[in-house]
Design an enzyme around this catalytic site. Structure first.
Site, PDB file in Angstrom:
ATOM      1  CG  PHE A 137      -1.663  -1.289   1.433  1.00 35.28           C
ATOM      2  CD1 PHE A 137      -2.496  -1.822   0.448  1.00 35.28           C
ATOM      3  CD2 PHE A 137      -1.503  -2.000   2.607  1.00 35.28           C
ATOM      4  CE1 PHE A 137      -3.150  -3.024   0.651  1.00 35.28           C
ATOM      5  CE2 PHE A 137      -2.154  -3.212   2.816  1.00 35.28           C
ATOM      6  CZ  PHE A 137      -2.978  -3.720   1.832  1.00 35.28           C
ATOM      7  CB  ALA A 152      -2.986  -1.986 -15.460  1.00 39.00           C
ATOM      8  CD  GLU A 178      -2.871   4.626  -5.553  1.00 39.33           C
ATOM      9  OE1 GLU A 178      -1.809   4.695  -4.947  1.00 39.33           O
ATOM     10  OE2 GLU A 178      -2.970   4.093  -6.674  1.00 39.33           O
TER      11      GLU A 178
END
Length: 758
Positions: A260, A529, A725
């Site tokens: 995170f 990605a 996010e």
């Protein structure tokens, strides 16, 4: 290595694989225990290091008595600032890829103590139990400096703030002021002035930070198994400090049990493990305890002031947003906090500010949606307050002030479907049934409240590389040094590769997390990605071009004279777009050519023209129902609808999981998470899982995720924006707004605990 500027894909990407809810190929390994995490590698004859932390917040080490520890059979060494090996070369100007401005913390380098729980020693022994016991009897005498301050509000009152320097990658200074924000505020009929705060919050992923160094015995060669969000960044850091070659410092991180943002920077355990291995010429493992996880960065305590004003109809007349945040004495950690207000809302009169204050804590760190999670809470609560003042429904108020371009940069958005998020989310939630009056909805003794919030997040892309090898039996293996901290990297890269070359998923393998592979950026910022995915696509296209050339060399080739742009790959075949009967099997091409494999390596990077021309963001709208016990003040989040516009969704199953996780974290931020800092001791007092509260299953009820269809030809070749996010944003504010609707009480300080309602 060939290099490809990001352009629209030339190979057709059907919906056969991409866009399908494919399960993770590594899932079985994770649930069965076959997947190895940093502290689980079975290295023979391993020694263990245990970190000793400072009990004081500020001062100096006077004396370290190691005799009793070294006398214990099986203890190999005690490392302190007094015997840091000479080969551990430090440079205060050196920074890792995501370091802020200032001087990075150097473990075990000086006797000075700069924050509580600062690592001051490493005990290495033959077993973990012995190392832990030996650490407990290590005698260290300190000189305590009572003149320390860990209180951000005290620093603010003393006027200790300073403008944040642009020293950190990704930090955007506050937008320049527009119009007359103060004059417009004073003249407007509806005004809101508020201070919004949250204290430090800690990442607390399930897997604790650890490093296992396998000493290979050939010079200084090591395999370094580290918990990180970017093996190449860790390797670069270690090579610089210890003067190592790439071959000597191979870093591996195949699986990461959550991070995170905590794993963006190399943490001090990796330095200690490598230092000990080099000095002792032996394999060493160093693992942090749960308590020690509170000594390596956090979401910074931040105080925000907002002044909003609107006309009688609800149109914004003035938007002023400032933030005051903590940083350490040695680094200038910065977040982009206030900018999101200017991006989300149209207002001709605006003013923004962002200041830091140095206090005696460790440097804060990026934590899921850094800056945006903080900023969106404040602005979305303030917008809700102003909507009530103006007598306008909170959703309608946002629609009135909707902007179709980025006011902070005067650019069009590459795409923006936030208005559809509003409409689809509101419809699914049933927003039209909301009674606007606070305390007007109830179920028995429970006050019912409905609230909403909005968020936006950068749609970024970084340079990344990949290589691919297609063997004669039709099996494709794709490699990149990227990371997977649980987001689904393995499966979406497999899908991209399979779709690009038209292969079945079970014939494609994606390999990641090793510095021996083509370099990739850190996994953070929701850019993996887009970045690695584009590199994988470009690399597979290079393989496809080579295959086409081989096919055209075949006797009576059905693809003779066909350009690559006019070929599609599907079902293990290459076909001409204009006539799909002109087809040849990929395995037949390889068999005829006699090639054992077709290989390619390529990279992708952002299109600089599009970056200059467009503002690129993902957006969301969160709708929340809370039920508040009228007598006890307990808050239950009973229902959430989170509508997200994030470009092309590669895998709705893993994307939904990401938004679910972000939504849960928004609930956690709103109701539970807070590190209690005793300013008399300068120490976090609840540095454990028992007292640092995060949600459990019983806290989470119905969460509905909507993906709004969004096409974007400008953001990257795949048209994806990332969802790591965005799902968190707006949720905490929506909960606070729903609590107001339920109770009639505004709480501007997170978390929303019982004492703040009663």
């Amino acid at each position: 290595m060939s290099q490809t500027i990001a352009t629209p894909p030339t190979v057709r990407l059907d919906s056969d694989v991409i866009g399908k809810p494919i399960s993770r190929p590594e899932g079985a390994a994770k649930v069965s225990g076959a997947a190895k995490y940093a502290a689980e590698y079975n290295v023979p004859n391993l020694w263990y290091g245990y970190i000793v932390d400072s009990p004081i917040a500020k001062g100096k080490i006077l004396k370290i008595d190691v005799d009793a520890v070294l006398a214990l059979p099986g203890v190999k060494q005690v490392f302190t600032h007094e015997n840091v090996p000479s080969f551990a070369w430090f440079d205060r100007s050196y920074k890792d890829d995501v370091a802020p401005g200032g001087s990075p913390f150097r473990p075990l380098h000086e006797p000075e103590i700069m924050f509580s729980q600062q690592p001051v020693a490493l005990v290495v022994a033959e077993t973990f139990e012995l190392a832990r016991y030996a650490a407990s009897i290590l005698r260290i005498d300190y000189e305590v400096d009572e003149n320390f301050n860990t209180d951000l509000e005290k620093a603010r009152a003393a006027g200790k703030g300073f403008d944040a320097p642009k020293g950190k990658t990704g930090f955007l200074p506050p937008p320049k002021p527009k119009g007359d924000a103060e004059g417009a505020f004073k003249a407007a009929p509806h005004q809101v002035t508020g201070e919004y705060t949250h204290h430090a919050q800690h990442h607390n992923p399930m897997e604790m930070f650890a490093t296992t160094v396998e000493w290979l015995g050939d010079g200084k060669k090591m395999n370094i198994y580290d918990k990180t969000q970017g093996a190449p960044n860790v390797q670069q850091y270690l090579r610089k400090i210890f003067s190592l070659s790439k071959e000597e410092a191979r870093v591996v991180s195949k699986f990461t049990g959550g991070a995170f943002g905590a794993g963006l920077r190399p943490q001090h355990q990796v330095f200690m493990a490598v230092m000990a291995a080099l000095e002792l010429e032996h394999s060493v493992r160093v693992s942090m305890t749960r308590q020690q996880m509170f000594s390596m960065g956090h979401r910074p305590h931040t105080i925000q002031d907002i002044k909003l004003a609107s006309d009688e109809q609800g149109y914004l007349q003035s938007l002023q947003h400032t933030a005051f945040a903590e940083t350490s004495q040695f680094e200038d950690e910065t977040e982009t906090v206030v900018n999101w207000s200017g991006i989300l809302y149209k207002c001709d009169n605006s003013k923004f500010g962002y200041e830091l204050a140095k206090i005696d804590v460790d440097t804060p760190a990026d934590m899921r949606a850094p800056g945006a999670a903080t900023g969106s809470f404040a602005i979305e609560c303030a917008v809700d307050e102003l909507s009530y003042k103006a007598g306008v429904d909170p959703l309608e108020f946002r629609l009135l002030n909707y902007t179709y371009s980025d006011p902070t940069e005067n650019k069009p958005f590459s795409s923006k479907r936030l208005i559809d998020c509003y409409h689809e989310g509101a419809k699914r939630f049933g927003w039209e049934q909301r009674n606007p009056e606070p305390r007007s909805m109830r179920e028995g003794n429970m006050l019912v409240g409905w609230g909403m919030g909005t968020g936006c997040w950068d749609a970024s892309m970084q340079k990344a590389a990949a290589k691919a090898s297609l063997s004669a039996d039709g099996k494709l293996t794709v490699h990149s040094a990227t990371n997977d901290q649980g987001a689904g990297t393995y499966v979406i890269m497999t899908q991209i590769a399979a779709q690009t070359l038209g292969l079945p998923l079970d014939q494609v393998t994606f390999v990641l997390g090793d510095t021996n592979l083509p370099e990739a950026p850190l996994q953070g910022g929701s850019w993996t990605a887009a970045s690695v995915g584009s590199a994988v696509q470009a690399t597979c296209q290079e393989v496809g071009k080579k295959l086409l050339k081989l096919a055209q060399k075949m006797d009576n080739s059905p693809l003779d004279g066909v350009a690559f742009e006019d070929v599609q790959f599907a079902d293990g075949h290459m076909r001409a777009n204009e006539d799909i009967t002109k087809s040849v099997a990929i395995t037949e091409v390889l068999a005829t050519s006699g090639e054992a494999a077709v290989e390619a390596e390529s990279s992708a990077q952002p299109n600089p023209i599009n970056m200059l021309k467009y503002s690129m963001h993902s957006h969301n709208a969160a709708f929340v129902e809370v039920k508040v016990d009228e007598d006890l003040g307990t808050i239950h989040v009973t229902r959430v609808v989170n509508a997200v516009a994030a470009g092309r969704i590669l895998n709705p199953k893993t994307a939904r999981s990401q938004v679910l996780g972000g939504t849960v974290w928004g609930i956690s931020m709103a109701l539970m998470e807070e590190a209690y800092l005793d300013n008399n001791l300068g120490r976090y007092m609840n540095h454990n899982y028992a007292e640092y509260h995060v949600p459990v299953n019983a806290d989470i009820h119905k969460i509905d995720v909507i993906f709004v269809e969004e096409e974007d030809d400008h953001v990257n070749p795949l048209g994806v924006k990332g969802v790591g996010e965005i799902g968190m944003l707006g949720v905490a504010a929506a909960i606070a707004n729903a609590v107001y609707h339920a109770t009639g009480k505004r709480v501007r300080d997170l978390p929303l605990t019982i004492d703040k309602l009663l």
